[in-house]
Write a protein that holds these residues in place. Structure first.
Motif, PDB file in Angstrom:
ATOM      1  N   GLU A 122      -3.422   3.031  -2.758  1.00  0.00           N
ATOM      2  CA  GLU A 122      -3.156   2.583  -1.391  1.00  0.00           C
ATOM      3  C   GLU A 122      -3.998   1.359  -1.063  1.00  0.00           C
ATOM      4  O   GLU A 122      -4.610   1.254   0.005  1.00  0.00           O
ATOM      5  CB  GLU A 122      -3.406   3.710  -0.379  1.00  0.00           C
ATOM      6  CG  GLU A 122      -2.489   4.903  -0.580  1.00  0.00           C
ATOM      7  CD  GLU A 122      -2.677   5.983   0.469  1.00  0.00           C
ATOM      8  OE1 GLU A 122      -3.635   5.877   1.266  1.00  0.00           O
ATOM      9  OE2 GLU A 122      -1.873   6.918   0.491  1.00  0.00           O
ATOM     10  N   THR A 179      -0.793   3.966  -5.704  1.00  0.00           N
ATOM     11  CA  THR A 179      -1.468   5.253  -5.598  1.00  0.00           C
ATOM     12  C   THR A 179      -2.855   5.097  -4.988  1.00  0.00           C
ATOM     13  O   THR A 179      -3.326   5.969  -4.247  1.00  0.00           O
ATOM     14  CB  THR A 179      -1.560   5.926  -6.980  1.00  0.00           C
ATOM     15  OG1 THR A 179      -0.247   6.030  -7.547  1.00  0.00           O
ATOM     16  CG2 THR A 179      -2.164   7.316  -6.882  1.00  0.00           C
ATOM     17  N   TYR A 205       5.490  -0.982  -1.941  1.00  0.00           N
ATOM     18  CA  TYR A 205       6.457  -0.053  -1.357  1.00  0.00           C
ATOM     19  C   TYR A 205       7.863  -0.656  -1.428  1.00  0.00           C
ATOM     20  O   TYR A 205       8.060  -1.859  -1.362  1.00  0.00           O
ATOM     21  CB  TYR A 205       6.086   0.279   0.095  1.00  0.00           C
ATOM     22  CG  TYR A 205       5.849  -0.920   0.983  1.00  0.00           C
ATOM     23  CD1 TYR A 205       6.901  -1.603   1.585  1.00  0.00           C
ATOM     24  CD2 TYR A 205       4.553  -1.372   1.235  1.00  0.00           C
ATOM     25  CE1 TYR A 205       6.681  -2.702   2.403  1.00  0.00           C
ATOM     26  CE2 TYR A 205       4.324  -2.475   2.044  1.00  0.00           C
ATOM     27  CZ  TYR A 205       5.393  -3.124   2.630  1.00  0.00           C
ATOM     28  OH  TYR A 205       5.176  -4.217   3.427  1.00  0.00           O
ATOM     29  N   ASP A 211     -11.468   5.394  -3.526  1.00  0.00           N
ATOM     30  CA  ASP A 211     -10.982   5.288  -2.152  1.00  0.00           C
ATOM     31  C   ASP A 211     -12.052   4.715  -1.228  1.00  0.00           C
ATOM     32  O   ASP A 211     -11.763   3.944  -0.310  1.00  0.00           O
ATOM     33  CB  ASP A 211     -10.489   6.637  -1.642  1.00  0.00           C
ATOM     34  CG  ASP A 211     -11.517   7.744  -1.782  1.00  0.00           C
ATOM     35  OD1 ASP A 211     -12.424   7.620  -2.632  1.00  0.00           O
ATOM     36  OD2 ASP A 211     -11.422   8.732  -1.024  1.00  0.00           O
TER      37      ASP A 211
END
Length: 308
Positions: free
Chosen positions: A235, A233, A84, A298
């Motif tokens: 995460e 993306t 980030y 995920d």
């Protein structure tokens, strides 16, 4: 002449990397550069990195010192840099990347395939643990922290049969002769950004940005941008077993990105690839991550993340 203060961690590897950048700045811009060492949370704690619950444990203190004006620029291992953005800072240069592969340093000059089943191999990286287990070699994996001397010392003392490290760090320290195998990315994909350095300055410091920009390598920037956009993306942070490697091929016309998301046990894992023009590096990373998420990445990322 104004002296540029370069912020760096105090480890031997960090200082060596930062000294290399300082030398290049002196040679290519005529700037006067002095190193300022800064202690980080990652340096002060011996706990496994996966327990910190976030990114940036090796860079936060250095970035804070840069933002506050204590130093004028900072050099990091790019793989340690959060994905980030920090609005206070800008990534002014990513110099040409060192070999991004992982490396084995093992007893008796052995390779991974030659280590007997049951051999004890040290690494502090969930990504490496996952991919080592996926090879099905019957190795026992144990956690490992510390500087390069500490890690290799555990092998030479007989406590471990081998350790896995980033080849780039050993190369920058002049220790490639200790490597018993540079591990093929087909077996073990490196961490996103591994082997690359990040040179940051304050977002409003145009003069330092201009000096640093002469060190930037466009191919390296494109490759690591694809890898880091995939990681963002997904995460996924430092505790997730995610490997990625982008390469510029076909005489600079194409970027090829390979990635893996795995379970610590080695199974299941998701391994996919994507390609496109280097100018679309970020989009390629995002697209590949979306494909991996559609395959269940995920769930693997969440399963590897420690509970708060």
């Amino acid at each position: 002449m104004t002296t540029l203060r370069l912020g760096t961690r105090g480890s031997q590897l960090a200082v060596t990397q930062s000294s290399h950048i300082a030398d290049r700045l002196r040679a290519e811009t005529g700037a006067d550069v002095e190193l300022v060492t800064i202690s980080t949370l990652g340096d002060r704690s011996s706990a496994p990195l996966s327990t910190f619950g976030g990114q940036g444990v090796f860079v936060a203190a250095v970035r804070d010192a840069l933002a506050s004006g204590e130093v004028d620029l900072a050099v990091h291992s790019l793989k340690d840099l959060p994905t980030y953005a920090d609005p206070r800072l800008t990534l002014a240069a990513i110099p040409q990347r060192e070999d991004p592969r992982d490396a084995l340093v093992a007893r008796d000059g052995l390779t991974l395939a030659e280590l007997p089943a049951g051999s004890l191999v040290g690494t502090g990286s969930p990504r490496r643990v996952s991919q080592l287990n996926a090879l099905g070699l019957g190795l026992r994996i144990t956690g490992l922290r510390g500087n390069v001397d500490t890690r290799i010392g555990k092998m030479t003392s007989g406590e471990l049969d081998g350790v896995v490290l980033a080849r780039a760090g050993l190369a920058r320290l002049g220790r490639t002769d200790e490597i018993t195998e540079a591990i093929d990315p087909i077996q073990m994909l490196p961490a996103p950004g591994q082997g690359a350095l990040a040179c940051e300055c304050r977002a409003d410091d145009a003069d330092t940005h201009r000096l640093l920009s002469v060190l930037d390598d466009p191919d390296t920037r494109a490759a690591v941008s694809a890898e880091r956009s995939l990681l963002a993306t997904l995460e996924a942070g430092c505790s997730a077993p995610v490997g990625a490697l982008a390469e510029i091929v076909n005489e600079g016309e194409e970027l090829w990105l390979r990635a893996v998301v795995g379970d610590i046990s080695g199974s299941p894992s998701i391994r996919l690839s994507a390609s496109g023009p280097p100018s679309e590096a970020v989009a390629i990373g995002e697209r590949l991550a979306a494909e991996m998420l559609a395959e269940g990445a995920d769930r693997l990322v969440q399963a590897s993340t420690p509970a708060p």
